[in-house]
Motif scaffolding. Sequence first.
Motif, PDB file in Angstrom:
ATOM      1  N   LEU A  64    -103.985  50.110  19.653  1.00 41.10           N
ATOM      2  CA  LEU A  64    -104.054  50.931  18.437  1.00 41.10           C
ATOM      3  C   LEU A  64    -103.184  50.306  17.345  1.00 41.10           C
ATOM      4  CD1 LEU A  64    -103.969  54.519  19.980  1.00 41.10           C
ATOM      5  CD2 LEU A  64    -105.899  53.405  18.865  1.00 41.10           C
ATOM      6  N   TYR A  65    -103.812  49.540  16.489  1.00 44.57           N
ATOM      7  CA  TYR A  65    -103.136  48.966  15.320  1.00 44.57           C
ATOM      8  C   TYR A  65    -104.174  48.356  14.396  1.00 44.57           C
ATOM      9  CZ  TYR A  65    -103.593  44.807  18.307  1.00 44.57           C
ATOM     10  OH  TYR A  65    -104.083  43.838  19.128  1.00 44.57           O
ATOM     11  N   GLY A  66    -103.785  48.214  13.134  1.00 49.51           N
ATOM     12  CA  GLY A  66    -104.656  47.564  12.155  1.00 49.51           C
ATOM     13  C   GLY A  66    -103.824  47.158  10.950  1.00 49.51           C
ATOM     14  N   VAL A  67    -104.463  46.458  10.020  1.00 50.55           N
ATOM     15  CA  VAL A  67    -103.770  45.912   8.848  1.00 50.55           C
ATOM     16  C   VAL A  67    -104.084  46.760   7.621  1.00 50.55           C
ATOM     17  CG1 VAL A  67    -103.677  43.909   7.298  1.00 50.55           C
ATOM     18  CG2 VAL A  67    -103.662  43.578   9.774  1.00 50.55           C
ATOM     19  N   LEU A  68    -103.077  46.951   6.786  1.00 55.22           N
ATOM     20  CA  LEU A  68    -103.240  47.611   5.486  1.00 55.22           C
ATOM     21  C   LEU A  68    -102.859  46.584   4.419  1.00 55.22           C
ATOM     22  CD1 LEU A  68    -103.424  49.884   3.378  1.00 55.22           C
ATOM     23  CD2 LEU A  68    -101.184  50.674   4.144  1.00 55.22           C
ATOM     24  N   VAL A  69    -103.834  46.203   3.613  1.00 56.96           N
ATOM     25  CA  VAL A  69    -103.594  45.232   2.541  1.00 56.96           C
ATOM     26  C   VAL A  69    -103.485  45.997   1.229  1.00 56.96           C
ATOM     27  CG1 VAL A  69    -104.609  43.336   1.202  1.00 56.96           C
ATOM     28  CG2 VAL A  69    -104.828  43.357   3.701  1.00 56.96           C
ATOM     29  N   VAL A  70    -102.402  45.780   0.505  1.00 54.29           N
ATOM     30  CA  VAL A  70    -102.286  46.341  -0.843  1.00 54.29           C
ATOM     31  C   VAL A  70    -102.283  45.168  -1.817  1.00 54.29           C
ATOM     32  CG1 VAL A  70    -100.990  47.814  -2.404  1.00 54.29           C
ATOM     33  CG2 VAL A  70    -100.977  48.295   0.057  1.00 54.29           C
ATOM     34  N   GLU A  71    -103.297  45.148  -2.664  1.00 54.05           N
ATOM     35  CA  GLU A  71    -103.457  44.045  -3.618  1.00 54.05           C
ATOM     36  C   GLU A  71    -102.742  44.370  -4.920  1.00 54.05           C
ATOM     37  OE1 GLU A  71    -107.632  43.799  -4.182  1.00 54.05           O
ATOM     38  OE2 GLU A  71    -107.969  42.710  -2.294  1.00 54.05           O
ATOM     39  N   ASP A  72    -102.323  43.305  -5.576  1.00 54.63           N
ATOM     40  CA  ASP A  72    -101.781  43.406  -6.930  1.00 54.63           C
ATOM     41  C   ASP A  72    -102.825  42.769  -7.838  1.00 54.63           C
ATOM     42  OD1 ASP A  72    -100.567  42.947  -9.348  1.00 54.63           O
ATOM     43  OD2 ASP A  72     -98.650  42.329  -8.469  1.00 54.63           O
ATOM     44  N   PRO A  73    -103.364  43.533  -8.804  1.00 57.35           N
ATOM     45  CA  PRO A  73    -104.424  42.962  -9.656  1.00 57.35           C
ATOM     46  C   PRO A  73    -103.982  41.697 -10.401  1.00 57.35           C
ATOM     47  CG  PRO A  73    -104.210  45.335 -10.010  1.00 57.35           C
ATOM     48  CD  PRO A  73    -103.083  44.928  -9.113  1.00 57.35           C
ATOM     49  N   ALA A  74    -102.664  41.458 -10.513  1.00 56.91           N
ATOM     50  CA  ALA A  74    -102.183  40.246 -11.198  1.00 56.91           C
ATOM     51  C   ALA A  74    -102.314  38.997 -10.324  1.00 56.91           C
ATOM     52  CB  ALA A  74    -100.725  40.424 -11.614  1.00 56.91           C
ATOM     53  N   GLU A  75    -102.596  39.168  -9.045  1.00 53.81           N
ATOM     54  CA  GLU A  75    -102.680  38.005  -8.149  1.00 53.81           C
ATOM     55  C   GLU A  75    -104.097  37.441  -8.158  1.00 53.81           C
ATOM     56  OE1 GLU A  75    -101.199  39.415  -4.374  1.00 53.81           O
ATOM     57  OE2 GLU A  75     -99.202  39.799  -5.203  1.00 53.81           O
ATOM     58  N   PRO A  76    -104.239  36.115  -8.259  1.00 53.52           N
ATOM     59  CA  PRO A  76    -105.582  35.537  -8.317  1.00 53.52           C
ATOM     60  C   PRO A  76    -106.377  35.808  -7.031  1.00 53.52           C
ATOM     61  CG  PRO A  76    -103.912  33.812  -8.133  1.00 53.52           C
ATOM     62  CD  PRO A  76    -103.187  35.101  -8.310  1.00 53.52           C
ATOM     63  N   ALA A  77    -107.679  35.991  -7.190  1.00 50.44           N
ATOM     64  CA  ALA A  77    -108.542  36.213  -6.028  1.00 50.44           C
ATOM     65  C   ALA A  77    -108.852  34.862  -5.382  1.00 50.44           C
ATOM     66  CB  ALA A  77    -109.822  36.909  -6.471  1.00 50.44           C
TER      67      ALA A  77
ATOM     68  N   HIS B 170     -96.389  49.194  -3.640  1.00 43.43           N
ATOM     69  CA  HIS B 170     -96.052  47.771  -3.632  1.00 43.43           C
ATOM     70  C   HIS B 170     -97.185  46.977  -3.003  1.00 43.43           C
ATOM     71  CE1 HIS B 170     -91.879  48.494  -4.761  1.00 43.43           C
ATOM     72  NE2 HIS B 170     -91.814  49.435  -3.834  1.00 43.43           N
ATOM     73  N   ALA B 171     -97.374  45.771  -3.519  1.00 44.47           N
ATOM     74  CA  ALA B 171     -98.395  44.887  -2.929  1.00 44.47           C
ATOM     75  C   ALA B 171     -97.829  44.214  -1.682  1.00 44.47           C
ATOM     76  CB  ALA B 171     -98.816  43.836  -3.947  1.00 44.47           C
ATOM     77  N   GLY B 172     -98.706  43.914  -0.745  1.00 49.69           N
ATOM     78  CA  GLY B 172     -98.267  43.190   0.438  1.00 49.69           C
ATOM     79  C   GLY B 172     -99.213  43.381   1.608  1.00 49.69           C
ATOM     80  N   THR B 173     -98.813  42.803   2.727  1.00 51.90           N
ATOM     81  CA  THR B 173     -99.576  42.919   3.970  1.00 51.90           C
ATOM     82  C   THR B 173     -98.781  43.827   4.897  1.00 51.90           C
ATOM     83  OG1 THR B 173    -100.425  40.681   3.680  1.00 51.90           O
ATOM     84  CG2 THR B 173    -100.567  41.623   5.900  1.00 51.90           C
ATOM     85  N   PHE B 174     -99.299  45.012   5.121  1.00 53.00           N
ATOM     86  CA  PHE B 174     -98.623  46.007   5.941  1.00 53.00           C
ATOM     87  C   PHE B 174     -99.478  46.259   7.185  1.00 53.00           C
ATOM     88  CE2 PHE B 174     -97.900  46.688   1.407  1.00 53.00           C
ATOM     89  CZ  PHE B 174     -96.529  46.477   1.354  1.00 53.00           C
ATOM     90  N   TRP B 175     -99.001  47.146   8.052  1.00 56.47           N
ATOM     91  CA  TRP B 175     -99.867  47.491   9.181  1.00 56.47           C
ATOM     92  C   TRP B 175     -99.667  48.925   9.592  1.00 56.47           C
ATOM     93  CZ3 TRP B 175     -98.638  46.815  14.854  1.00 56.47           C
ATOM     94  CH2 TRP B 175     -97.290  46.589  15.109  1.00 56.47           C
ATOM     95  N   TYR B 176    -100.598  49.413  10.375  1.00 57.39           N
ATOM     96  CA  TYR B 176    -100.506  50.797  10.837  1.00 57.39           C
ATOM     97  C   TYR B 176    -100.619  50.831  12.350  1.00 57.39           C
ATOM     98  CZ  TYR B 176    -105.707  50.641  10.826  1.00 57.39           C
ATOM     99  OH  TYR B 176    -107.028  50.323  11.041  1.00 57.39           O
ATOM    100  N   HIS B 177     -99.876  51.772  12.943  1.00 55.54           N
ATOM    101  CA  HIS B 177     -99.902  51.913  14.400  1.00 55.54           C
ATOM    102  C   HIS B 177     -99.318  53.279  14.758  1.00 55.54           C
ATOM    103  CE1 HIS B 177     -95.525  51.264  14.833  1.00 55.54           C
ATOM    104  NE2 HIS B 177     -95.623  50.249  13.998  1.00 55.54           N
ATOM    105  N   PRO B 178     -99.570  53.776  15.969  1.00 55.72           N
ATOM    106  CA  PRO B 178     -99.008  55.065  16.364  1.00 55.72           C
ATOM    107  C   PRO B 178     -97.490  54.985  16.437  1.00 55.72           C
ATOM    108  CG  PRO B 178    -100.736  54.383  17.891  1.00 55.72           C
ATOM    109  CD  PRO B 178    -100.421  53.207  17.029  1.00 55.72           C
ATOM    110  N   HIS B 179     -96.819  56.142  16.303  1.00 54.06           N
ATOM    111  CA  HIS B 179     -95.379  56.214  16.539  1.00 54.06           C
ATOM    112  C   HIS B 179     -95.094  57.327  17.527  1.00 54.06           C
ATOM    113  CE1 HIS B 179     -91.322  54.939  15.564  1.00 54.06           C
ATOM    114  NE2 HIS B 179     -91.879  54.003  14.801  1.00 54.06           N
ATOM    115  N   PHE B 180     -95.978  57.456  18.503  1.00 56.24           N
ATOM    116  CA  PHE B 180     -95.819  58.412  19.598  1.00 56.24           C
ATOM    117  C   PHE B 180     -96.245  57.663  20.848  1.00 56.24           C
ATOM    118  CE2 PHE B 180     -97.186  61.588  22.597  1.00 56.24           C
ATOM    119  CZ  PHE B 180     -96.204  62.566  22.474  1.00 56.24           C
TER     120      PHE B 180
END
Length: 437
Positions: free
Chosen positions: A140-153, A120-130
């Motif tokens: 300790l965290y950062g962003v994971l972006v998943v793009e949808d090619p149908a969305e304009p740049a 799925h496209a969206g703005t997600f994030w990553y972080h420890p779970h311990f």
Amino acid sequence: MRWLAAALLVAPFAHAEPVASPPEAPDLEPDPGVVHVRLTAAERPDGAPFLYGYEGMTPGPTIRGRVGQMLVVELTNALDTPTTIHWHGMKVPFVMDGATWRGDPVGPGESFLYTFPLEHAGTFWYHPHFDTDRQVDGGLYGVLVVEDPAEPATDELVLVFDTEGEYDPRDEHPDHGHGHLGRRWRINGQAAPVEYRARGGSATRVRLLNASNVDYLALRWPDLRQIAGGQGLLPAAQGPERLVLAPGQRAEVEWRVGESGFTVTTDRYSLNGGDAHGDPVDLVEVLVDAPAPAPPPVAWPFPGGVVSPDPPYTDIVYAFAGSDRTGDWRINGERFPDITVERVRLGSTPIVEVRNLSPTEHPFHLHGLRFEVLSVNGVPPAARTVDDTWNLRVRDRLRLRVEADNPGEWMAHCHILPHAHHGMMTVLRVADDVDNP
Ligand code: C2O
Ligand code: CU
């Protein structure tokens, strides 16, 4: 008098440093179907604003992929304590989820290969779970972006908000919230306010994340236009007066810049009952280079869709209760890990009701699955709302339709990390053999 006028003119921006999106993780894999990145979790040198970082940074590098790609992340644990990575908001196979309810964390000096498809496209994030409370507060965290090619740049800006020093290892029964409204915000690691320069006549897609352990954002600026929540584009653009982001929540907004700039502020907002006393705090000064008329709204491929009916039955109730005074936070009277695992069948859409019986707010987060909000206190949302993290205000009764399409034993918890740490966490099992342990 003239020097005074000049000083007043410069004063608001005197301490604002320019902000930019966090650097992106380089893709080490030539195959276009795969994004392969490396993340090393390590302590940062003395004097750095955070204790830990991925690749020496807080936030860690932004990972960017497209729907349909495989993501491969090589985690190296260079900390002197175990860690994991949880992919907040992502539908991943259970063994990739980073929660240690089953299975071990990644030990010091060890590595782990996380691999999963981007669905799925969206703005997600990553972080420890311990030791989440300590490690996320440590940086300790950062962003994971998943793009949808149908969305304009468009131009893009990633802004990660965090407050300093929420975790206090000496505090046995911490008073999470009272008197902490003065904690300072950092944006992409820099102390607020920061400054962002945009070209007049440009549109920028801004991806926002609240990575704080306990602090809320209640963001305002003129002509606020929200295009996405935690799970990609909304059915249509929304223009709320302000955007409340609880810990763990993301949103995407559109900045169409014209002749003049504006200031992004946050109202004082506390988990102890919402709006609080005090002046709003300046976070981002948006300045205009080469003023020009603002462009028309971007033509996002909004999906539309209707709100599902709220049926007259409930499959699972989660009652959230607890108090700052005791530091005892429970779901259905139980403290993690001494909990009852609720079970639902793979492919079903159970109705879950979350009740907040406590005098504080709680962002409810569910791993590995997405849910649709059916109603809050009996009132359906104005538009279809799919998310993974939803803030319950004091006494709220939230009804959700969970898409139980991913087998696993998924954590369901409050994303106020000290609340989760002190027990406000449970497990929802999704399996074919729902009747067997
Ligand atoms: Cu972002 Cu279980 O968490
Ligand atoms: Cu909570």
